[in-house]
Structure formats: C-alpha cells, structure tokens
Design a protein around this motif. Structure first.
Motif, PDB file in Angstrom:
ATOM      1  N   SER A  44       0.808  -1.219   0.000  1.00 13.78           N
ATOM      2  CA  SER A  44       0.000   0.000   0.000  1.00 13.78           C
ATOM      3  C   SER A  44       0.843   1.271   0.000  1.00 13.78           C
ATOM      4  O   SER A  44       0.301   2.366  -0.030  1.00 13.78           O
ATOM      5  CB  SER A  44      -0.924   0.012   1.230  1.00 13.78           C
ATOM      6  N   ARG A  45       2.180   1.114   0.020  1.00 14.92           N
ATOM      7  CA  ARG A  45       3.045   2.292   0.073  1.00 14.92           C
ATOM      8  C   ARG A  45       4.298   2.066  -0.762  1.00 14.92           C
ATOM      9  O   ARG A  45       4.707   0.929  -0.992  1.00 14.92           O
ATOM     10  CB  ARG A  45       3.422   2.625   1.514  1.00 14.92           C
ATOM     11  N   TRP A  59       7.121   0.278  -6.132  1.00 17.41           N
ATOM     12  CA  TRP A  59       5.716   0.460  -5.760  1.00 17.41           C
ATOM     13  C   TRP A  59       4.849  -0.469  -6.600  1.00 17.41           C
ATOM     14  O   TRP A  59       5.247  -0.911  -7.672  1.00 17.41           O
ATOM     15  CB  TRP A  59       5.286   1.912  -5.910  1.00 17.41           C
ATOM     16  N   GLU A  82       8.735   8.996  -0.666  1.00 21.09           N
ATOM     17  CA  GLU A  82       8.012   9.676   0.407  1.00 21.09           C
ATOM     18  C   GLU A  82       6.595  10.034  -0.018  1.00 21.09           C
ATOM     19  O   GLU A  82       5.889  10.762   0.681  1.00 21.09           O
ATOM     20  CB  GLU A  82       8.757  10.940   0.834  1.00 21.09           C
ATOM     21  N   GLY A  83       6.194   9.517  -1.181  1.00 22.59           N
ATOM     22  CA  GLY A  83       4.868   9.819  -1.698  1.00 22.59           C
ATOM     23  C   GLY A  83       3.820   8.805  -1.279  1.00 22.59           C
ATOM     24  O   GLY A  83       3.950   8.131  -0.244  1.00 22.59           O
ATOM     25  N   ARG A  84       2.792   8.659  -2.113  1.00 25.24           N
ATOM     26  CA  ARG A  84       1.651   7.801  -1.786  1.00 25.24           C
ATOM     27  C   ARG A  84       1.227   7.020  -3.027  1.00 25.24           C
ATOM     28  O   ARG A  84       1.436   7.462  -4.158  1.00 25.24           O
ATOM     29  CB  ARG A  84       0.452   8.632  -1.324  1.00 25.24           C
ATOM     30  N   GLU A  86      -2.095   6.046  -4.770  1.00 26.78           N
ATOM     31  CA  GLU A  86      -3.485   6.499  -4.717  1.00 26.78           C
ATOM     32  C   GLU A  86      -4.459   5.384  -5.088  1.00 26.78           C
ATOM     33  O   GLU A  86      -4.069   4.329  -5.598  1.00 26.78           O
ATOM     34  CB  GLU A  86      -3.662   7.701  -5.639  1.00 26.78           C
ATOM     35  N   SER A  87      -5.740   5.637  -4.854  1.00 27.36           N
ATOM     36  CA  SER A  87      -6.775   4.633  -5.095  1.00 27.36           C
ATOM     37  C   SER A  87      -6.899   4.256  -6.564  1.00 27.36           C
ATOM     38  O   SER A  87      -7.380   3.173  -6.898  1.00 27.36           O
ATOM     39  CB  SER A  87      -8.130   5.139  -4.577  1.00 27.36           C
ATOM     40  N   ALA A  94       4.262  13.488  -3.009  1.00 21.06           N
ATOM     41  CA  ALA A  94       3.585  14.198  -1.926  1.00 21.06           C
ATOM     42  C   ALA A  94       4.022  15.648  -1.799  1.00 21.06           C
ATOM     43  O   ALA A  94       3.552  16.355  -0.904  1.00 21.06           O
ATOM     44  CB  ALA A  94       3.825  13.463  -0.601  1.00 21.06           C
ATOM     45  N   ARG A  99       1.190  12.997 -10.410  1.00 23.30           N
ATOM     46  CA  ARG A  99       0.915  11.564 -10.378  1.00 23.30           C
ATOM     47  C   ARG A  99       1.542  10.878 -11.586  1.00 23.30           C
ATOM     48  O   ARG A  99       1.608  11.441 -12.672  1.00 23.30           O
ATOM     49  CB  ARG A  99      -0.591  11.291 -10.364  1.00 23.30           C
TER      50      ARG A  99
END
Length: 497
Positions: A44-45, A59, A82-84, A86-87, A94, A99
């Motif tokens: 998830s990260r 990722w 250090e980002g995310r 997304e769904s 971040a 994206r």
C-alpha cells in the motif's frame, strides 16, 4: 510491413551487439538483480531501495504489478518514496501531487492553469519518471540496472538468475521461506565469504559444527572454468561418508548456489543472493531448498533453520547465524581498503587449497568485471565508519524489520501478548490477595478450638492464583526478550564457547 522488418532488424542488431559486448567484460548495469521479497513488502506504500549506488523506489499498482522508478520526481527532484499510492493505482509525489502511472507517464499536474495546459505538460517527456525494467519471479522483485528504451529491449535478452527447483512442483522438494537482510559490508566480501566453506565450522561454531573439531583439510577441485558471464564452480573433497558431492557455484552478478548431494538421493541447496546496494553495504536474500531422498527421507538442513517455523521467527533467528561473521567481515573490508591499490593476492596469504574458490572470485572480479562494482557517480563512496558501536552494526530493525511487513505484524502481536501477560499477572496477584484477605477474615471469626493445622494453610485458590501470576509474568518477560530480537542482536566470539 517494412516498418515491422526494420524494427526486427534493429532488435537483432541490438541483440548481436549486446551478446558481443557481454563476452568481453562483465557489464554490471546490464543485469537483473533481486532487490526485494514481494510478500514482505507493504503493497500500500512505496519503498526506497538502492542498487549499484542508485536511489530507486519500488511500488505496486492496482493490478498487483510492481514498478521501479528513479527515486526523484522530475518536477523538483523530491523523493517519490516519500509519496503515496493512490486509489486509482498511480504513484503520487507528496510535494506537489504530480501523479505517475506504471509506465512512468505523468498523468496529473494539479497546479496547471487548465486541462489543455496540463495535458500539454504531461505529454512532455521531461515530466516522465525514470523507469527501470521490473518483473516478479519466484517471489522476488527483479530490477534491471539500466533505464530507457534500450534497457527495455536488452532486459528481455537475458533471463534473471532464478533457481530451477523453485519452479518444480514435485512434492519431494521442500522450499523454505525467503530471508532478507541488509549487511554492513560490501557485495564482494559477501561473495568471498560464501565461496569459502572453510570458515563455516569456525565462524558459525555451535550452529554449523565446532571450531575445534571440524576445521579440517580439504581440497576444492574446479568443476567449471571461469567465465565472464557464467562465473565458476568448485567442489569440496573429501566429504562425509554419506555425501556424494558438495560444491559452490558462483553465477554473476549476485547468485551463489551451494549444494550438497547425498548418496541416498537427497539434496540440500542454499540459494544465496547478494545485491550491491551502496559502498560498504549489500542486501542478502536467501533460502534453503531440501529435496527428499528416493526413500522419502528429508536431508539435514542448515542447522536448526530447516525446522518448521513461522517466517517471522526464522527472520529474527537468522541474526544468530548472520551476526557470527558480520563484525570481522565489516572490518576486513576496511583493512583491505587501507592497504591501498594493488593486487588482492599480494595483500593476503593463501597457502591452502581451501581458498581456491575465493582466489577464483577475486580473479574474476579483477580480470573479467572491471575490478569492482561501478557505483553510480552520485552516490557517497565513503565506507561505513569502523568506529561505530557494535550495537549499531548488530542493528536488526534498520536492516530488516522496518522493511518486512511479516515481522512488523508479528512484533505488534508479540507486544500485545506481552501487555496481556503482564495484565494477567497483575490480575492473578490481586485475586490471590483477595482470596488471602477473605481467608484471614474467615479465620478471625472461627473458634480456635475448631481450627486444625489444615485450616491454617492458605486456600487452594490462593496458591493457584500466585502460580498463575508467576507464569504470566515470566511469559511477559520472555516475550519482551523475544521482541528485542526484532531490534538488535549482539554477538561476540569471545563469549561463544
């Protein structure tokens, strides 16, 4: 049709050139490296990794596919790790919410004036992330050490150094779990170490034999000549009476296969990978494979690590083995570096045949592979400070636990059980005090003439409550000690009798 022919001819030319170059000098960046165990990562990260001194990010998108980018956003070079995620399955920086999809394309720049401007800026190749070819095989995430269009083609021309037995579904094959650990010494010193069977009974005294009884003479006959791309293999002789053959097989860039074939048909295979992450460090990924004999007998494995156990327990107990030679390998690298430039053989004294494979490895490195790992120009080439406290060298949290979701989940459960054990011990103690107080009160109203010796003893419930408190407190203490292994494990040969 002409376009298809041109493309095919271009690929054929690249293939021929690629293979021609491969025969001359080992090309470190045109290789597949296993950089992580997929099931141990939190999908998830994003995760930061290093390879050949390059800072990368791993990722996983919504389809379950892993991707590897350079760990910097093309906008202002902030780390994407250090980002995310997304769904929608994109990787978000971040810093400014740019994206990226799995191909590295920038799909969103929210600060754009309008959609047309955003589309135009996203279409600019400068907005793309730097992508490295990535694939998942045998539970490992493999990364090709070059990026770009040519890398995508070349990466298809050379398969990763996988293990055939892991693809075999024969029930005779027992496949232990993967283990992974970052070690504070270089890739070459790891490979030198595992090419040296002579150190095993000495360095791993108590787990893999005795330094006093098992440090014996043997020879290492060459089984496969040194090759730029295929490495080399050496046998071990003499062996125990129940062993048909034992050998070490180095397959560059990062695989050492150590096999023991028993006379009854059983086999023990140690799958050892070492990934050059940065100067003075490497990432070790390994596992055992046990192949039962024709009669169905399971051969002995690597010490007690072949016993059935949860993955997390195997991970933390690996410190008992890995830390036995960690300190002197860490310092050995620094001592060799202090001796300055020059031939490795001139710095050491290797009179016995047990060092044949080590010498072959150093010759392969010097004559076939450019003399060492070609670190990325931007990485810090300074080796780890040798003045570090041993506790920092024996750090398990930073080198394993923080990267392993399996161990983090186990640690949370152990911490919960620890708290429950201590709370249970306190509850039992209060229960014992309550029962004892009630007993004393009853004794106070009992006629002395009617009191026997049995009536003067505490009630059975009091004793059971005290025993329960002791057992639960002891369990809490042991669980606390066990949880310590997720953080650090110290070892000293002076104390290993």
């Amino acid at each position: 049709m002409a376009l298809d022919t041109n493309i095919r001819d271009n690929i054929d030319n690249q293939t021929a050139q690629f293979l021609k170059e491969a025969e001359s000098t080992f090309q470190w960046t045109k290789q597949w490296y296993p950089v992580a165990v997929a099931e141990f990562l939190d999908s998830s990260r994003p995760h930061s990794i290093q390879l050949l001194g390059k800072d990368l990010v791993l990722w996983q998108d919504n389809s379950g596919q892993w991707h590897c980018f350079e760990d910097s956003c093309p906008h202002r070079l902030a780390p994407l790790s250090e980002g995310r995620i997304e769904s929608d399955g994109t990787l978000l920086c971040a810093y400014h919410a740019w994206r990226f999809d799995g191909d590295g394309n920038c799909v969103s720049i929210p600060q754009s004036q309008d959609k047309e401007t955003e589309s135009r800026n996203c279409a600019n190749e400068k907005s793309c992330a730097v992508v490295y070819p990535t694939q998942e095989l045998q539970g490992l995430i493999w990364v090709w050490a070059e990026s770009g269009a040519e890398a995508q083609v070349e990466s298809q021309l050379r398969p990763p150094r996988t293990v055939p037995e892991l693809d075999n579904q024969d029930k005779k094959i027992i496949k232990a779990f993967w283990n992974v650990r970052d070690l504070p010494y270089g890739w070459d010193f790891f490979m030198e170490n595992v090419a040296d069977p002579a150190h095993v009974s000495v360095s791993h005294h108590g787990i893999m034999g005795s330094r006093y009884e098992d440090a014996k003479y043997y020879d290492m006959p060459r089984l496969r000549e040194i090759s730029t791309q295929e490495g080399f293999a050496f046998g071990v002789t003499p062996t125990a009476s129940n062993i048909e053959q034992a050998f070490n097989d180095f397959q560059p860039p990062c695989h050492m296969r150590i096999a023991t074939n028993y006379k009854d048909g059983g086999k023990l295979i140690l799958v050892l990978y070492a990934i050059p992450t940065r100067p003075g460090w490497c990432r070790h990924i390994g596992r055992q494979i046990l192949i039962k004999s024709d009669a169905g007998k399971t051969p002995p494995g690597l010490g007690f690590f072949a016993l059935p156990m949860p993955k997390w327990l195997g991970h933390i107990l690996a410190s008992l083995f890995l830390h036995q030679d960690l300190v002197f390998l860490h310092h050995q690298e620094k001592i060799v570096a202090k001796r300055g430039q020059g031939k490795w053989l001139e710095k050491v004294y290797t009179p016995n045949p047990q060092d044949k494979a080590v010498i072959a490895f150093r010759q392969w490195l010097a004559k076939r592979a450019g003399g060492g790992v070609p670190w990325d120009a931007d990485c810090n080439h300074q080796l780890l400070n040798t003045e570090l406290e041993k506790e920092k060298l024996f750090d398990v949290w930073t080198t394993h636990t923080q990267h392993c979701q399996v161990c983090q989940d186990a640690l949370k459960n152990i911490n919960r059980l620890t708290v429950l054990s201590y709370l249970g011990a306190i509850a039992c103690l209060f229960l014992a005090l309550f029962l004892d107080g009630r007993y004393v009160a009853m004794q106070a109203v009992t006629e002395p003439a009617n009191v026997s010796i049995w009536h003067t003893l505490p009630p059975l419930g009091f004793g059971l409550a005290i025993i329960g408190a002791i057992i639960l407190a002891t369990a809490g203490y042991l669980l606390k000690k066990l949880s310590r292994l997720f953080y650090v494990y110290k070892f000293s040969h002076a104390d290993n009798d």
